[in-house]
Design a protein around this motif. Structure first.
Motif, short mmCIF file in Angstrom:
data_model
loop_
_atom_site.label_atom_id
_atom_site.label_comp_id
_atom_site.label_asym_id
_atom_site.label_seq_id
_atom_site.Cartn_x
_atom_site.Cartn_y
_atom_site.Cartn_z
N MET A 178 11.33 23.97 50.79
CA MET A 178 10.09 23.26 50.55
C MET A 178 9.78 23.08 49.06
O MET A 178 8.84 22.38 48.73
CB MET A 178 8.92 24.00 51.21
CG MET A 178 9.02 24.12 52.72
SD MET A 178 9.15 22.52 53.55
CE MET A 178 7.59 21.77 53.12
N ARG A 179 10.56 23.68 48.18
CA ARG A 179 10.29 23.54 46.75
C ARG A 179 10.59 22.12 46.29
O ARG A 179 11.69 21.62 46.51
CB ARG A 179 11.12 24.53 45.94
CG ARG A 179 10.71 25.97 46.14
CD ARG A 179 11.58 26.92 45.36
NE ARG A 179 11.46 26.71 43.92
CZ ARG A 179 11.97 27.51 43.01
NH1 ARG A 179 12.66 28.58 43.39
NH2 ARG A 179 11.82 27.26 41.74
N PRO A 180 9.64 21.44 45.66
CA PRO A 180 9.89 20.06 45.22
C PRO A 180 10.81 20.03 44.00
O PRO A 180 10.97 21.03 43.28
CB PRO A 180 8.49 19.56 44.87
CG PRO A 180 7.74 20.79 44.48
CD PRO A 180 8.28 21.91 45.33
N SER A 181 11.40 18.90 43.78
CA SER A 181 12.28 18.71 42.63
C SER A 181 11.43 18.46 41.38
O SER A 181 10.54 17.61 41.39
CB SER A 181 13.23 17.54 42.86
OG SER A 181 14.01 17.75 44.02
N LEU A 182 11.73 19.18 40.33
CA LEU A 182 11.06 18.98 39.06
C LEU A 182 11.89 18.04 38.19
O LEU A 182 13.08 17.84 38.44
CB LEU A 182 10.84 20.33 38.36
CG LEU A 182 9.90 21.30 39.09
CD1 LEU A 182 9.79 22.60 38.32
CD2 LEU A 182 8.53 20.69 39.30
N PRO A 183 11.28 17.45 37.16
CA PRO A 183 12.04 16.53 36.31
C PRO A 183 13.28 17.19 35.72
O PRO A 183 13.23 18.34 35.27
CB PRO A 183 11.02 16.16 35.22
CG PRO A 183 9.69 16.38 35.85
CD PRO A 183 9.85 17.54 36.78
N GLU A 184 14.38 16.48 35.74
CA GLU A 184 15.64 17.00 35.22
C GLU A 184 15.88 16.46 33.82
O GLU A 184 15.61 15.30 33.52
CB GLU A 184 16.80 16.61 36.14
CG GLU A 184 16.70 17.20 37.54
CD GLU A 184 17.87 16.81 38.41
OE1 GLU A 184 18.71 16.02 37.92
OE2 GLU A 184 17.95 17.29 39.55
N HIS A 185 16.42 17.33 32.97
CA HIS A 185 16.74 16.96 31.59
C HIS A 185 18.11 17.53 31.27
O HIS A 185 18.27 18.74 31.11
CB HIS A 185 15.69 17.49 30.62
CG HIS A 185 14.30 16.99 30.86
ND1 HIS A 185 13.82 15.82 30.31
CD2 HIS A 185 13.30 17.46 31.64
CE1 HIS A 185 12.58 15.62 30.71
NE2 HIS A 185 12.24 16.60 31.52
N GLY A 186 19.10 16.67 31.19
CA GLY A 186 20.45 17.12 30.87
C GLY A 186 21.20 17.59 32.10
O GLY A 186 20.64 17.76 33.19
N ALA A 187 22.50 17.82 31.91
CA ALA A 187 23.35 18.30 33.00
C ALA A 187 22.99 19.74 33.35
O ALA A 187 22.55 20.50 32.49
CB ALA A 187 24.82 18.20 32.59
N PRO A 188 23.16 20.12 34.61
CA PRO A 188 22.84 21.50 35.00
C PRO A 188 23.65 22.51 34.17
O PRO A 188 24.86 22.37 34.00
CB PRO A 188 23.23 21.55 36.48
CG PRO A 188 23.14 20.13 36.94
CD PRO A 188 23.56 19.29 35.76
N GLY A 189 22.97 23.52 33.65
CA GLY A 189 23.62 24.54 32.84
C GLY A 189 23.74 24.21 31.37
O GLY A 189 24.13 25.08 30.58
N SER A 190 23.39 22.99 30.98
CA SER A 190 23.47 22.60 29.57
C SER A 190 22.30 23.20 28.80
O SER A 190 21.30 23.61 29.39
CB SER A 190 23.47 21.08 29.44
OG SER A 190 22.25 20.55 29.93
N PRO A 191 22.41 23.27 27.46
CA PRO A 191 21.27 23.79 26.68
C PRO A 191 19.98 23.02 26.91
O PRO A 191 18.90 23.62 26.95
CB PRO A 191 21.77 23.66 25.23
CG PRO A 191 23.26 23.71 25.34
CD PRO A 191 23.59 23.03 26.63
N ALA A 192 20.08 21.71 27.08
CA ALA A 192 18.87 20.92 27.34
C ALA A 192 18.25 21.29 28.68
O ALA A 192 17.02 21.41 28.82
CB ALA A 192 19.20 19.43 27.31
N ALA A 193 19.10 21.49 29.71
CA ALA A 193 18.57 21.86 31.02
C ALA A 193 17.94 23.25 30.99
O ALA A 193 16.90 23.48 31.63
CB ALA A 193 19.69 21.80 32.06
N LEU A 194 18.53 24.17 30.26
CA LEU A 194 17.97 25.52 30.16
C LEU A 194 16.64 25.51 29.43
O LEU A 194 15.70 26.22 29.81
CB LEU A 194 18.96 26.45 29.46
CG LEU A 194 20.29 26.70 30.20
CD1 LEU A 194 21.21 27.57 29.37
CD2 LEU A 194 20.04 27.31 31.57
#
Length: 328
Positions: A213-229
């Motif tokens: 049930m957790r909604p998707s939050l805005p994504e920034h960068g590839a998963p695991g990248s410094p931007a995503a972290l």
């Protein structure tokens, strides 16, 4: 003329659907897709749930209402226009430094953020809200006067409420879209650290459903990248009081899902229900004998029939006699 038949041809115009997809509604309203999403988040555009699917749609009546407003579409686009620090400071008539200080103090709440190529956070604000802040006479000293000592000491200590204000604003939007306690619990859990969720939700069934049930939050960068972290850090509660408030709210929503069960929630199986009450020992209820239906009396004089009777007839003691009869 006799013998001549003139047929009339009727052209049928297909009816326009009562609900529109977000992409089509954005085109008809003259908005870019990110402007449309922001308008929905701010409540400028009302959306409804499609009965045939879980997707959000825009009613034709809502599009007609917005198109009938004076100054459409410029007025609608202006209500969702966002600006950065430089443009926002120019709009308010202050320096960029003062604008940044007001935002760090939580007096200006951002509605969007993104990371530039240097992985620096760029905060975006509603131009409409900035104009309202300037128009408020109570804020005159904050715009032109000297910053009070108490506020300056907080800035010196490193206070920055921009991430927290963004989280609170986005959580409010998700809660408005939620339709049942499970959806509200998922929206709250989206901003909590994983260890806090594990501490609150100890039942595996509830944890599994909460993750769904957790909604998707805005994504920034590839998963695991410094931007995503870095983005994940911004979207996760950091302050102790904020974590405590979200944890208490999550616990309340979970209690609402347990009893009574909402109509939209499937009733759990026996194992799941027993897992919800680990301290309660289930004692089996003794069965109450029911009166059996009267049966017909059995005729004991009648010889039994069936496979068992046939096998008995073929017993070894009777086999020699049968063979002797065949030989004679």
């Amino acid at each position: 003329m006799p013998g001549t038949t003139i047929a009339s041809v009727t052209t049928l115009t297909p009816e326009r659907p009562a609900l529109c997809a977000p992409s089509r509604a954005a085109r008809e309203l003259g908005l870019k897709r990110y402007e449309f999403d922001l308008a929905v988040e701010l409540g400028r555009i009302r959306v409804v749930a499609d009965e045939r699917s879980s997707a959000r749609r825009v009613a034709r009546t809502e599009i007609a209402r917005l198109q009938a407003q004076a100054g459409f579409p410029q007025t609608l686009r202006e209500r969702v226009r966002v600006v950065g620090t430089k443009e926002g400071a120019s709009l308010m008539g202050v320096s960029e430094g003062r604008f940044a200080r007001l935002a760090r103090l939580g007096l200006l709440a951002p509605v969007r953020f993104y990371l530039n190529r240097y992985r620096a956070v760029v905060w975006l604000y509603l131009a409409e809200e900035l104009r309202e802040f300037v128009a408020n006479a109570e804020h005159a000293d904050l715009i032109t006067g000297r910053t009070p000592e108490t506020l300056r000491s907080q800035l010196t200590a490193g206070l920055d409420l921009r991430p927290r204000n963004w989280r609170g604003r986005h959580l409010g939007f998700l809660l408005r879209q939620a339709e049942d306690p499970w959806a509200r619990a998922g929206a709250i859990a989206a901003f909590l650290p994983g260890e806090e969720i594990a501490e609150i939700v100890k039942i595996p069934y509830e944890r599994a459903r909460l993750d769904r049930m957790r909604p998707s939050l805005p994504e920034h960068g590839a998963p695991g990248s410094p931007a995503a972290l870095l983005s994940e850090q911004i979207m996760t509660a950091q302050d102790a009081d904020e974590i405590a408030w979200l944890s208490a709210d999550l616990a309340r929503q979970l209690d609402a899902t347990r009893a009574p069960w909402s109509a939209s929630s499937p009733v759990p199986g026996r194992r799941d229900h027993a897992a919800r009450q680990p301290g309660v020992r289930r004692v089996p209820t003794p069965a109450v004998p029911r009166p059996s239906a009267p049966t017909a009396p059995v005729d004991t004089t009648r010889p039994p029939r069936g496979l068992l009777t046939w096998l008995r007839r073929r017993s070894p003691r009777s086999a020699p006699a049968a063979d002797h009869a065949r030989e004679t």
